[in-house]
Design an enzyme around this catalytic site. Structure first.
Site, PDB file in Angstrom:
ATOM      1  N   GLU A  82       8.962   0.647   3.834  1.00 43.36           N
ATOM      2  CA  GLU A  82       7.813   1.062   4.632  1.00 43.36           C
ATOM      3  C   GLU A  82       8.089   2.633   5.279  1.00 43.36           C
ATOM      4  O   GLU A  82       6.944   3.130   5.645  1.00 43.36           O
ATOM      5  CB  GLU A  82       7.528   0.347   5.706  1.00 43.36           C
ATOM      6  CG  GLU A  82       8.504   0.348   6.920  1.00 43.36           C
ATOM      7  CD  GLU A  82       9.766  -0.142   7.101  1.00 43.36           C
ATOM      8  OE1 GLU A  82      10.303  -0.548   5.970  1.00 43.36           O
ATOM      9  OE2 GLU A  82      10.568  -0.304   7.878  1.00 43.36           O
ATOM     10  N   HIS A 122      14.598   0.375   3.988  1.00 41.39           N
ATOM     11  CA  HIS A 122      13.287   0.139   4.530  1.00 41.39           C
ATOM     12  C   HIS A 122      12.322   0.899   3.619  1.00 41.39           C
ATOM     13  O   HIS A 122      11.958   2.064   3.643  1.00 41.39           O
ATOM     14  CB  HIS A 122      13.188   0.945   5.971  1.00 41.39           C
ATOM     15  CG  HIS A 122      14.064   0.521   6.807  1.00 41.39           C
ATOM     16  ND1 HIS A 122      13.343  -0.226   7.944  1.00 41.39           N
ATOM     17  CD2 HIS A 122      15.423   0.313   7.369  1.00 41.39           C
ATOM     18  CE1 HIS A 122      14.219  -0.691   8.948  1.00 41.39           C
ATOM     19  NE2 HIS A 122      15.361  -0.430   8.464  1.00 41.39           N
ATOM     20  N   CYS A 151      15.321  -5.262   6.887  1.00 49.13           N
ATOM     21  CA  CYS A 151      16.249  -4.977   7.853  1.00 49.13           C
ATOM     22  C   CYS A 151      16.315  -6.033   8.850  1.00 49.13           C
ATOM     23  O   CYS A 151      16.913  -7.152   8.598  1.00 49.13           O
ATOM     24  CB  CYS A 151      16.025  -3.427   8.544  1.00 49.13           C
ATOM     25  SG  CYS A 151      17.609  -2.904   9.392  1.00 49.13           S
TER      26      CYS A 151
END
Lengths: 90, 226
Positions: B198, B196, B87
């Site tokens: 994560e 994302h 990002c």
């Protein structure tokens, strides 16, 4: 002190949805006949000392490496004439 | 033996802690790195996390790209250090010209936050080895400036060289050219993407999927087997 103005605009081929949103609002405000709006950025740099070729070359480097991303944007650098006059008129 | 993976915190980073957690869950050791330090603490790889570093002032990633830590990251990435930008991290990598192209505001002008379907187009980078080529995954997407652009020559080159790593499926959430969600450099050590991974590493949270975990196991395997 002199003022140098750096104008940064998206390249013509890059879509500018912010400009389009502004353009679409114009008829509602009674502004007809404006077919396109593109939105850019203006930087006003107050330069200490004389704005000679060397100073302008440094500012062009700054514009190219930082103020603009030349992958998507074009820029122009110009010395603002009569900056002091405008300042005094405020 | 395990690997040490650095996560840079810039002023305005949001997902640095989540990224450290994902690295730990994958079995590697996360190492906190600070934007003002040139020192990378001898890590084996670096992640630039999501967020709004420097408030996205000027352009997203434009100011972070000149932070002291980035001097070292740029130098070492060019020498082969694996770097992942998620990002805002992806935006920093394009601003640093470690990845081609640039990021602009979403074409619909709104912030977007959704579970996004992606196709893995290149499972041979340092960060995607644990995926299958063509695998379809869901990971969260949340951004304002997610529109990937590059000139036609660069786009053709990326497509021809297999350097589009992820592509948006079913819908294009931001007007990215060629539905591009992530790209890699020529060597395959630097990868950037808008979604994302994560945030998709534990079944308990989010969509319940762990489709993002292979990013972190991929790099661990690559480093440990190196």
């Amino acid at each position: 002190m002199a003022r140098v103005v750096v104008d940064v605009m998206l390249k013509p081929e890059i879509l500018d949805p912010q400009g389009q949103a502004v353009q679409r609002a114009l008829p509602r405000l009674g502004f007809e006949g404006i077919s396109d709006v593109r939105q850019g950025k203006r930087f006003e740099l107050e330069v200490d000392g004389p704005v000679d070729e060397a100073a302008l070359a440094r500012i062009r480097d700054l514009a190219e490496s930082f103020l603009a991303n030349t992958v998507i944007e074009d820029f122009t650098v110009k010395v603002e004439e009569g900056a002091e006059v405008a300042e005094a008129a405020k | 033996m395990t690997a040490r993976i650095g996560v840079v915190t810039f002023p305005g980073s949001l997902d640095d802690r989540d990224t450290q957690r994902a690295i730990r869950l994958a079995g590697a050791d996360p190492v906190a790195l600070w934007h003002k330090d040139k020192d990378l603490k001898q890590v084996d790889a670096v992640v630039l996390p999501g967020g709004f570093s420097y408030g996205d002032y000027l352009r997203a990633g434009a100011i972070s790209r000149f932070s002291p830590v980035m001097d070292t990251v740029i130098e070492q990435a060019k020498a082969g250090l694996p770097v992942l930008g998620i990002c805002n991290g992806f935006q920093v990598l394009t601003e640093a010209h470690l990845l081609p192209g640039a990021m602009l505001g979403n074409d619909h002008l709104h912030f977007i936050c959704r579970d996004q379907k992606l196709r893995v187009e290149n499972a041979e980078t340092a960060w995607t080895g644990d995926y299958r080529q063509g695998q379809e995954i869901h990971i969260p997407l949340k951004n304002m400036d997610g529109r990937y652009v590059a000139d036609p020559y660069t786009l053709d080159k990326l497509e021809a060289e297999g350097r589009v790593v992820f592509r948006y499926l079913d819908m294009n959430p931001n007007g990215s050219l060629n539905d591009i969600a992530g790209v890699t450099n020529e060597a395959g050590n630097v990868v950037g993407l808008m979604p994302h991974p994560e945030h998709a590493v534990e079944p308990l949270i989010g969509s319940g999927r762990t489709d993002g975990l292979p990013f972190f196991t991929s790099i661990l395997k690559k480093l440990v087997n190196a």
